[in-house]
Write a protein that holds these residues in place. Structure first.
Motif, PDB file in Angstrom:
ATOM      1  N   TYR A  96       0.478  -1.264  -0.001  1.00  0.00           N
ATOM      2  CA  TYR A  96       0.259   0.048   0.416  1.00  0.00           C
ATOM      3  C   TYR A  96       0.432   0.694   0.051  1.00  0.00           C
ATOM      4  N   ALA A  97       1.800   1.193   0.789  1.00  0.00           N
ATOM      5  CA  ALA A  97       2.605   2.499   0.639  1.00  0.00           C
ATOM      6  C   ALA A  97       3.633   2.808  -0.912  1.00  0.00           C
ATOM      7  N   PHE A  98       4.248   1.114  -1.062  1.00  0.00           N
ATOM      8  CA  PHE A  98       4.307   1.933  -2.334  1.00  0.00           C
ATOM      9  C   PHE A  98       3.518   2.365  -3.702  1.00  0.00           C
ATOM     10  N   ALA A  99       2.017   2.095  -3.606  1.00  0.00           N
ATOM     11  CA  ALA A  99       1.082   2.276  -4.707  1.00  0.00           C
ATOM     12  C   ALA A  99       0.860   3.726  -4.028  1.00  0.00           C
ATOM     13  N   SER A 100       1.111   4.479  -2.938  1.00  0.00           N
ATOM     14  CA  SER A 100       0.429   5.471  -2.435  1.00  0.00           C
ATOM     15  C   SER A 100       1.654   6.255  -2.685  1.00  0.00           C
ATOM     16  N   ARG A 101       3.194   5.565  -2.788  1.00  0.00           N
ATOM     17  CA  ARG A 101       4.400   6.742  -3.834  1.00  0.00           C
ATOM     18  C   ARG A 101       4.579   7.047  -4.565  1.00  0.00           C
ATOM     19  N   ILE A 102       3.752   5.972  -5.458  1.00  0.00           N
ATOM     20  CA  ILE A 102       3.824   6.395  -6.924  1.00  0.00           C
ATOM     21  C   ILE A 102       2.214   6.507  -7.489  1.00  0.00           C
ATOM     22  N   GLY A 103       1.258   6.697  -7.016  1.00  0.00           N
ATOM     23  CA  GLY A 103       0.363   7.590  -6.766  1.00  0.00           C
ATOM     24  C   GLY A 103      -0.943   6.724  -7.610  1.00  0.00           C
ATOM     25  N   VAL A 151      -5.522   1.511  -4.735  1.00  0.00           N
ATOM     26  CA  VAL A 151      -5.244   0.517  -5.102  1.00  0.00           C
ATOM     27  C   VAL A 151      -6.988  -0.174  -3.727  1.00  0.00           C
ATOM     28  N   LYS A 152      -7.266  -1.188  -4.899  1.00  0.00           N
ATOM     29  CA  LYS A 152      -8.180  -2.283  -3.384  1.00  0.00           C
ATOM     30  C   LYS A 152      -8.287  -3.311  -3.366  1.00  0.00           C
ATOM     31  N   PRO A 153      -8.482  -3.967  -1.821  1.00  0.00           N
ATOM     32  CA  PRO A 153      -8.011  -5.018  -1.930  1.00  0.00           C
ATOM     33  C   PRO A 153      -9.383  -5.803  -3.102  1.00  0.00           C
ATOM     34  N   ARG A 154      -8.676  -7.512  -3.259  1.00  0.00           N
ATOM     35  CA  ARG A 154      -9.672  -8.046  -3.735  1.00  0.00           C
ATOM     36  C   ARG A 154      -9.823  -9.511  -2.917  1.00  0.00           C
ATOM     37  N   GLY A 155      -9.592 -10.035  -1.781  1.00  0.00           N
ATOM     38  CA  GLY A 155      -9.087 -11.301  -1.788  1.00  0.00           C
ATOM     39  C   GLY A 155      -7.841 -11.200  -1.238  1.00  0.00           C
ATOM     40  N   ASN A 156      -7.180 -12.277  -1.335  1.00  0.00           N
ATOM     41  CA  ASN A 156      -5.598 -11.708  -0.907  1.00  0.00           C
ATOM     42  C   ASN A 156      -4.773 -10.593  -2.138  1.00  0.00           C
ATOM     43  N   LYS A 162      -5.412  -5.202  -5.922  1.00  0.00           N
ATOM     44  CA  LYS A 162      -5.417  -4.712  -7.308  1.00  0.00           C
ATOM     45  C   LYS A 162      -4.982  -2.939  -7.766  1.00  0.00           C
ATOM     46  N   PHE A 163      -4.043  -2.692  -8.375  1.00  0.00           N
ATOM     47  CA  PHE A 163      -4.167  -1.067  -8.834  1.00  0.00           C
ATOM     48  C   PHE A 163      -5.043  -0.185  -9.954  1.00  0.00           C
ATOM     49  N   GLN A 164      -4.616   0.179  -9.520  1.00  0.00           N
ATOM     50  CA  GLN A 164      -6.320   0.597 -10.489  1.00  0.00           C
ATOM     51  C   GLN A 164      -5.126   0.870 -11.951  1.00  0.00           C
ATOM     52  N   ARG A 165      -3.677   1.099 -12.412  1.00  0.00           N
ATOM     53  CA  ARG A 165      -2.914   0.771 -13.592  1.00  0.00           C
ATOM     54  C   ARG A 165      -2.346   0.039 -13.614  1.00  0.00           C
ATOM     55  N   CYS A 166      -1.336  -0.406 -14.237  1.00  0.00           N
ATOM     56  CA  CYS A 166      -0.209  -1.065 -14.089  1.00  0.00           C
ATOM     57  C   CYS A 166       1.164  -0.233 -13.925  1.00  0.00           C
ATOM     58  N   PRO A 167       2.097   0.225 -12.987  1.00  0.00           N
ATOM     59  CA  PRO A 167       3.612   1.081 -12.787  1.00  0.00           C
ATOM     60  C   PRO A 167       3.825   0.732 -13.802  1.00  0.00           C
ATOM     61  N   LYS A 189      -7.564   2.646 -20.024  1.00  0.00           N
ATOM     62  CA  LYS A 189      -9.172   2.168 -20.016  1.00  0.00           C
ATOM     63  C   LYS A 189      -9.591   1.606 -19.491  1.00  0.00           C
ATOM     64  N   GLN A 190      -9.453   0.442 -20.448  1.00  0.00           N
ATOM     65  CA  GLN A 190     -10.143  -0.950 -20.704  1.00  0.00           C
ATOM     66  C   GLN A 190      -9.559  -1.992 -19.970  1.00  0.00           C
ATOM     67  N   ASP A 191      -8.486  -1.146 -19.456  1.00  0.00           N
ATOM     68  CA  ASP A 191      -7.234  -2.584 -18.410  1.00  0.00           C
ATOM     69  C   ASP A 191      -7.055  -2.417 -17.275  1.00  0.00           C
ATOM     70  N   GLN A 192      -8.226  -1.072 -16.681  1.00  0.00           N
ATOM     71  CA  GLN A 192      -8.042  -0.673 -15.211  1.00  0.00           C
ATOM     72  C   GLN A 192      -8.144  -1.430 -14.715  1.00  0.00           C
ATOM     73  N   TRP A 193      -7.335  -2.143 -13.446  1.00  0.00           N
ATOM     74  CA  TRP A 193      -8.154  -2.344 -11.777  1.00  0.00           C
ATOM     75  C   TRP A 193      -7.445  -4.556 -12.376  1.00  0.00           C
ATOM     76  N   THR A 194      -6.553  -4.331 -13.176  1.00  0.00           N
ATOM     77  CA  THR A 194      -5.987  -5.666 -13.980  1.00  0.00           C
ATOM     78  C   THR A 194      -4.704  -6.206 -13.352  1.00  0.00           C
ATOM     79  N   PHE A 195      -4.099  -5.461 -12.802  1.00  0.00           N
ATOM     80  CA  PHE A 195      -2.377  -5.250 -12.696  1.00  0.00           C
ATOM     81  C   PHE A 195      -2.390  -5.662 -11.191  1.00  0.00           C
ATOM     82  N   SER A 196      -2.735  -7.054 -10.564  1.00  0.00           N
ATOM     83  CA  SER A 196      -2.438  -7.006  -8.833  1.00  0.00           C
ATOM     84  C   SER A 196      -0.905  -7.432  -8.703  1.00  0.00           C
ATOM     85  N   VAL A 197      -1.164  -7.208  -7.243  1.00  0.00           N
ATOM     86  CA  VAL A 197       0.382  -8.078  -6.073  1.00  0.00           C
ATOM     87  C   VAL A 197      -0.469  -8.681  -5.383  1.00  0.00           C
TER      88      VAL A 197
END
Length: 603
Positions: free
Chosen positions: A11-18, A21-26, A29-34, A40-48
């Motif tokens: 979460y700190a990493f996501a905040s630093r690069i702006g 994020v939102k949790p989904r199970g384990n 999800k990131f709104q976009r890939c760093p 726009k079609q692929d938002q929230w597909t990148f995940s850790v």
């Protein structure tokens, strides 16, 4: 000491690069890939993965994957017990320009002295392989400043997709920085010009434009930002000279997000002169056209924001609309206007569906094509209701049964009605909708509107029109927003029938609409039906239907309390009449009239 994965680090990493994020199970999800910045079609597909630390971008053009430790290193995010990423040390040399590089770039409109100044060369073993060295100022152990090569990019001169795997690629393990940083001097100009490609920034330099740089890995790669923030901070203004694609300029929105405190400007679309990028402009129109594009660059204006002064004034009378056949309601509203979402609510038995079909009749009479969705009545019931309302009492015949009286129209009259509204009145086929596995009702409505010229859509009712699932309020809100957007986009009127909440209030208001408050908030007009007890002259009680206007964005006139409009319902014709001091307000047409009398009947 081995690093132990901690979700707070993600979460700190996501905040630093702006990046949101939102949790989904384990998964987190990131709104976009760093790496590729997604689309726009692929938002929230990148995940850790919050348990294993594995990350992945599923986009075929990116495919970045690995462990969170690698992700943190790639973006210089410090982790406890993890050393910062070590980048490849490149030779401390200034590359000498090769003749093939000079000749190729000269054919692209770039002066030879510019090519030599930037050290653009070719691979001695493959003259088709162009080499772009990325330098930045650095200090050695003695404090002496020198130009350090930190990144290298390659490009094929005669790329052929049938023979080559890629047109461009980067040297692995190098620190990504901006191309041309070593030629920038903020003391001479406080404006930095950023392009998408290296040949574009060379084109600007060839035109004499100072401080021209380009990103290392395309419009969607922003790994360079962490390494160049201090450099960019030296400038007051950034001119983003991205590629012009489908009427928009690449890099702009991302640069605004990455550098919110820097003034962002872009060339005007017309200054691209129909070309894609800076090099195309240079080749087609020369250096002056590039200088003009940069000089006249304007502050970035989001597509969603416009000047209030540029809004054209509109007279409400000029907006296409139709009358409702209820004079007092039309006096308050002015009619139903295109672009409006109108909500009709009322308790069970107040006649919501009947009033809705009356509005359909009114629209048809005024030559507005109508689409009807009914989630409660069968198709033949909707047809019979509207047919009776159009025809009127005198045209309807009676049939006496043992315990009741039935009503019907003669076959020739039914045919007359069908011929009149054929190609103008349509109905959503619920059976066909149910047979389709994945149906978007609003998409079906849009197709019907465009195909059949529909201008008035009736949705009866909200609860049957949505797939409520677990979160019914959320689905109601989403559906209402879609309808509102559809009304504005297609310039149509949409009437939404919605049930009220259970209430003992003597008069319904917009807050009484069942479900999400967004339904009333998004509506331009809210019409409510109430059933109240009234007394005859002989003191006998009867139920009277009253129509109220609880919200009215068009004119602001509300009809409430004692001003509510009394209605009278005809059991025989299904018509609803407005009552007043002079009795009921008659309809302007009647099927039973002779042809000579039918001056306003549109048959």
């Amino acid at each position: 000491m081995k690093y132990q994965l901690n979700q707070s680090d993600i979460y700190a990493f996501a905040s630093r690069i702006g990046i949101a994020v939102k949790p989904r199970g384990n998964e987190i999800k990131f709104q976009r890939c760093p790496y590729c910045n997604s689309s726009k079609q692929d938002q929230w597909t990148f995940s850790v993965n919050g348990v294993t630390g594995a990350f992945c971008c599923p986009r075929a053009s990116c495919g970045a994957q690995g462990h969170f430790v690698e992700l943190a290193r790639d973006f210089d995010f410090p982790l406890e017990s993890i050393a910062p990423r070590q980048y490849k040390e490149l030779p401390r040399v200034r590359l000498l320009t090769s003749t093939p590089a000079e000749e190729y770039l000269f054919r692209r409109g770039i002066r030879k002295e510019v090519t030599r100044a930037y050290g653009i060369t070719t691979n001695p073993k493959d003259q088709n392989q162009l080499i772009f060295p990325f330098y930045r100022s650095a200090k050695d152990a003695d404090g002496q400043v020198y130009e350090k090569m930190e990144f290298v990019k390659y490009r094929l001169i005669d790329y052929d997709k049938s023979r080559h795997k890629a047109k461009e690629w980067c040297e692995s393990g190098c620190k990504p920085i901006l191309f041309g940083m070593d030629h920038c001097d903020p003391a001479k100009s406080r404006t930095l010009v950023i392009t998408e490609g290296q040949i574009d920034s060379l084109s600007l330099a060839s035109a004499g434009i100072p401080n021209a740089v380009s990103v290392p890995n395309g419009a969607r790669g922003f790994t360079w930002v962490e390494h160049c923030k201090d450099f960019v901070a030296q400038f007051d203004t950034i001119v983003v000279f991205g590629d012009c694609e489908r009427g928009s300029i690449t890099l702009v929105s991302e640069m605004r997000e990455m550098f919110p405190n820097v003034k962002i400007r872009t060339p005007r679309l017309k200054d691209y002169l129909g070309e894609k990028d800076a090099n195309d402009i240079l080749q087609s129109f020369g250096e002056k056209a590039l200088r003009t594009a940069v000089e006249k660059a304007e502050c970035y204006q989001p597509a969603t924001i416009r000047e209030m002064a540029d809004v054209e004034p509109v007279n409400l009378d000029d907006v296409p609309h139709f009358q409702t056949l209820f004079p007092k309601l039309d006096h308050a509203l002015g009619g139903f206007y295109e672009g409006q979402l109108i909500t009709l609510t009322g308790k069970r038995g107040t006649g919501k569906s009947t009033i809705a079909s009356m509005f359909a009749v009114a629209a048809l009479w005024q030559k507005w094509n109508v689409l009807f969705y009914s989630g409660e009545m069968a198709d033949y019931e909707v047809k019979r209701w509207i047919d009776f309302q159009i025809a009127g009492e005198k045209a309807i015949q009676e049939r006496v049964y043992t315990a009741s009286t039935g009503y019907y129209l003669a076959p020739e009259q039914e045919q007359q009605l069908a011929d009149w509204y054929r190609h103008r009145l349509f109905l959503v086929d619920n059976v066909a909708m149910e047979e389709q596995e994945h149906t978007d009702l609003t998409a079906e409505l849009e197709t019907a509107v465009r195909t059949y010229g529909v201008r008035f859509v009736i949705m009866d009712n909200l609860m049957t029109a949505i797939d409520a699932g677990e979160n019914v309020y959320l689905e109601q809100s989403r559906f209402a927003r879609k309808l509102k957007a559809l009304a504005r986009k297609l310039h149509i009127v949409i009437l939404l029938v919605a049930h009220p909440k259970k209430s003992r209030a003597s008069e319904l208001d917009s807050d009484e609409i069942s479900g999400s408050g967004d339904v009333a908030n998004l509506s331009d007009t809210v019409i409510a039906l109430d059933r109240v007890k009234q007394k005859n002259d002989d003191d006998t009680e009867y139920l009277q239907t009253l129509l109220a206007v609880q919200k009215n964005r068009a004119t602001g006139v509300l009809v409430q309390g004692n001003d509510r409009i009394p209605l009278r319902h005809s059991r025989k014709s299904k018509r609803v009449y407005q009552m007043g001091d002079h009795g009921i307000t008659p309809f302007p047409f009647d099927l039973s009239k002779t042809k000579a009398e039918q001056t306003v009947l549109p048959f």
